[in-house]
Design a protein around this motif. Structure first.
Motif, mmCIF file in Angstrom:
data_model
loop_
_atom_site.group_PDB
_atom_site.id
_atom_site.type_symbol
_atom_site.label_atom_id
_atom_site.label_comp_id
_atom_site.label_asym_id
_atom_site.label_seq_id
_atom_site.Cartn_x
_atom_site.Cartn_y
_atom_site.Cartn_z
ATOM 1 N N ARG A 85 43.440 46.993 49.685
ATOM 2 C CA ARG A 85 43.538 45.896 50.639
ATOM 3 C C ARG A 85 42.143 45.704 51.399
ATOM 4 N NH1 ARG A 85 49.054 45.146 52.386
ATOM 5 N NH2 ARG A 85 50.356 45.834 50.924
ATOM 6 N N PRO A 117 39.700 37.354 57.356
ATOM 7 C CA PRO A 117 40.378 36.714 58.479
ATOM 8 C C PRO A 117 39.669 36.700 59.547
ATOM 9 C CG PRO A 117 41.421 38.775 58.175
ATOM 10 C CD PRO A 117 40.574 38.688 57.058
ATOM 11 N N THR A 127 43.863 32.714 63.642
ATOM 12 C CA THR A 127 44.145 33.947 62.548
ATOM 13 C C THR A 127 45.448 34.785 63.056
ATOM 14 O OG1 THR A 127 42.664 35.470 63.237
ATOM 15 C CG2 THR A 127 42.083 33.698 61.707
ATOM 16 N N HIS A 128 46.372 35.069 62.319
ATOM 17 C CA HIS A 128 47.537 35.921 62.739
ATOM 18 C C HIS A 128 47.980 36.639 61.729
ATOM 19 C CE1 HIS A 128 50.549 37.144 65.490
ATOM 20 N NE2 HIS A 128 51.581 36.601 64.982
ATOM 21 N N SER A 129 48.464 37.945 61.938
ATOM 22 C CA SER A 129 49.082 38.929 61.128
ATOM 23 C C SER A 129 50.573 39.168 61.360
ATOM 24 C CB SER A 129 47.979 39.966 61.065
ATOM 25 O OG SER A 129 48.574 41.295 60.227
ATOM 26 N N ILE A 133 49.199 44.006 56.313
ATOM 27 C CA ILE A 133 48.026 43.337 55.525
ATOM 28 C C ILE A 133 47.082 44.324 55.235
ATOM 29 C CG2 ILE A 133 46.386 41.579 56.014
ATOM 30 C CD1 ILE A 133 49.399 40.668 55.840
ATOM 31 N N TYR A 134 46.483 44.991 56.359
ATOM 32 C CA TYR A 134 45.428 46.197 56.119
ATOM 33 C C TYR A 134 46.638 47.468 55.851
ATOM 34 C CZ TYR A 134 41.394 43.834 58.068
ATOM 35 O OH TYR A 134 40.642 42.841 58.154
ATOM 36 N N SER A 143 40.055 40.827 63.684
ATOM 37 C CA SER A 143 40.499 40.008 62.731
ATOM 38 C C SER A 143 41.345 38.763 63.213
ATOM 39 C CB SER A 143 41.245 40.634 61.362
ATOM 40 O OG SER A 143 40.302 41.569 60.614
ATOM 41 N N TRP A 144 42.020 39.126 64.208
ATOM 42 C CA TRP A 144 43.367 38.151 64.454
ATOM 43 C C TRP A 144 42.927 37.414 66.130
ATOM 44 C CZ3 TRP A 144 44.843 37.907 60.037
ATOM 45 C CH2 TRP A 144 45.006 39.109 59.075
ATOM 46 N N GLU A 148 48.874 41.763 66.346
ATOM 47 C CA GLU A 148 49.622 41.846 65.032
ATOM 48 C C GLU A 148 51.064 41.976 65.445
ATOM 49 O OE1 GLU A 148 47.021 43.441 66.051
ATOM 50 O OE2 GLU A 148 45.726 44.258 64.153
ATOM 51 N N THR A 191 59.961 40.729 59.150
ATOM 52 C CA THR A 191 58.544 40.372 58.778
ATOM 53 C C THR A 191 58.707 38.619 58.414
ATOM 54 O OG1 THR A 191 57.457 42.217 58.149
ATOM 55 C CG2 THR A 191 56.625 40.102 57.282
ATOM 56 N N ALA A 215 48.612 35.428 57.710
ATOM 57 C CA ALA A 215 48.776 36.699 56.656
ATOM 58 C C ALA A 215 50.173 37.151 57.039
ATOM 59 C CB ALA A 215 47.646 37.590 56.996
#
Length: 487
Positions: A85, A117, A127-129, A133-134, A143-144, A148, A191, A215
């Motif tokens: 990842r 991201p 950007t959203h998780s 993801i990681y 990243s976001w 998250e 999720t 993501a």
């Protein structure tokens, strides 16, 4: 996702990505840059209908394949979650990141790396998780744009039966379980639920809002194979494909193999002894059930994308962090340099006019995702990316791929927390062969070699032919490909 965050984002407009045609800056009009729906699965191998498994019930991933390009020969750079990842998200090989285990973090080992991201966020994307993801539980706020969701899923929450929910060593109880329960009582159901809600909120923003990079990470079919009973009931156990190639490849070095320690950690699995035929059958049934369960959750997300109308301007990427063994070669789970562990499902669907339902046999690497999305979304390029854009391969089965796709894996697995691997295996997959060099870590000294020939879509190695007379040229040409990519 917080509604107030999306509401505030609605007031922001796209300030980059202008069309090239207008003659002066004053007359240029903003181009609506595409959104990205970035879907990753954990431990998903090629047991999918669209990859030719007629027993697999995966209508949603199959549907996605009809909407885009299916990469039939895509390879991960290391067949275990965290290194794979981090490699995909940064566009760099595990050696470049110095991330080979489940603990290392590129933010510490390679602080100049800017993950995908974050690059999108820095260039005008929201950007959203949601989900994994990681690596599980790894928070990466850089990243976001927002906090998250579904970041961590305790092992205990994989189970419903009380005997499995009580404390177990390492959190692992039974390797399989099924009960009548709603999808949303499982991590992947939650999720999917949150991803659907996020898509609805994103669709309700004001015109001119930032494009999004969403993501969505599903944790199945990773063991334990615990999906609702109805997904188990989709399959007749007697019709699950039987185990093939149960023995290790002839002439394979001991370094190439392992004792399936990941699976043996579950409470009902043998710690040393061989797995019984009944256990093998149950595990394979559970893997198919868990795959169908995750496919259903992916379907919920894809349906929401279409129902909101966001599909008209959204690129969809679906990939798996690595493949999996289900008893083949006497192996369970991942952590090898072999085909079944390194070859992965990978699909890209774009909302433009490219041909759809295309399958390509071009050799590609998961490293290629980052530069591909940069080109598709017209973002600035980044230095030190080690993949290549696949835009020319989208919709075109005749476009060229790599001469060889490279993967690696350390031994022992896992090595000491304060140490480094003793030996690193480097593999290159060409159109017809796989060549592996096992090198002492930090040197070029090769301690073992492997060479395997494949026919068609064959997934399982049969015989190490590295020492066969007449194969010296094959060994030299494949070794040169490894040295070129992993010096």
């Amino acid at each position: 996702m917080k509604t107030k965050t999306l509401t505030s984002l609605a007031a922001l407009t796209v300030t980059a990505g202008f069309a090239a045609a207008p003659s002066s800056p004053a007359t240029r009009q903003p181009v609506a840059r595409p959104n990205v729906l970035f879907i990753v699965c954990d431990d998903l191998r090629l047991n999918l209908g669209c990859y030719g498994d007629s027993s697999a019930i995966t209508p949603n991933i199959d549907r996605l394949a009809t909407q885009g390009t299916l990469f039939a020969r895509a390879y991960t750079q290391q067949a275990v979650c965290n290194p794979s990842r981090q490699s995909v998200l940064t566009g760099r090989r595990p050696d470049s990141l110095r991330v080979w285990d489940l603990r290392a973090d590129f933010r510490k080992t390679t602080p100049d790396a800017v993950p995908m991201p974050e690059h999108f966020k820095l260039n005008g994307y929201y950007t959203h998780s949601i989900g994994k993801i990681y690596h599980d539980g790894k928070r990466d706020p850089q990243s976001w744009s927002d906090v998250e969701q579904q970041l961590r899923a305790p092992k205990r929450d994989d189970y419903h039966l009380e005997e499995n929910r009580k404390p177990h060593k390492g959190g692992k109880a039974a390797a399989t379980e099924f009960v009548d329960a709603p999808d949303e009582e499982y991590a992947d159901g939650k999720t999917a639920r949150d991803a659907v809600a996020s898509l609805k909120q994103l669709a309700g923003r004001e015109p001119g809002a930032l494009p999004f990079f969403l993501a969505v990470g599903f944790r199945k079919p990773h063991a334990p194979f615990t999906a609702p009973k109805r997904y188990w009931d989709l399959y007749d156990p007697k019709k699950i494909p039987p185990l093939e190639q149960a023995a290790p490849p002839m002439g394979a070095p001991t370094l190439a193999l392992h004792n399936s320690v990941e699976l043996r950690g579950y409470s009902d699995m043998p710690k040393v002894d061989a797995f019984t035929p009944e256990q093998i059958a149950r595990l394979r049934h559970g893997y198919y059930a868990a795959t169908s369960f995750t496919d259903a959750q992916i379907g919920r997300v894809l349906d929401a994308l279409k129902q909101t109308g966001l599909d008209k301007n959204t690129i969809i990427v679906l990939w798996s962090d690595h493949g999996y063994h289900l008893g083949e070669h006497g192996l369970w789970c991942k952590t090898t340099c072999y085909e079944a562990d390194t070859r992965v499902p990978f699909i890209i669907a774009t909302p433009d006019g490219r041909p759809r339902g295309v399958r390509t046999d071009a050799l590609v690497e998961l490293l290629d995702i980052y530069p591909t999305l940069i080109e598709l979304c017209n973002l600035p390029s980044r230095d030190k990316l080690e993949g290549r854009s696949l835009v020319s391969n989208l919709g075109n089965p005749n476009a060229k791929g790599l001469d060889g796709a490279c993967s690696q894996f350390p031994r022992p697995w896992q090595y000491r927390k304060d140490g480094v691997p003793s030996v690193m295996g480097y593999a290159v997959r060409s159109a017809t062969h796989r060549y592996v060099e096992w090198r002492k870590f930090g040197t070029l000294e090769v301690v073992e070699r492997e060479l395997y020939a494949y026919k068609g879509d064959q997934l399982f190695e049969t015989e190490n032919i590295v020492a066969h007379p007449g194969n010296a040229d094959l060994v030299r040409s494949h070794a040169a490909m490894i040295t070129k990519k992993v010096p």
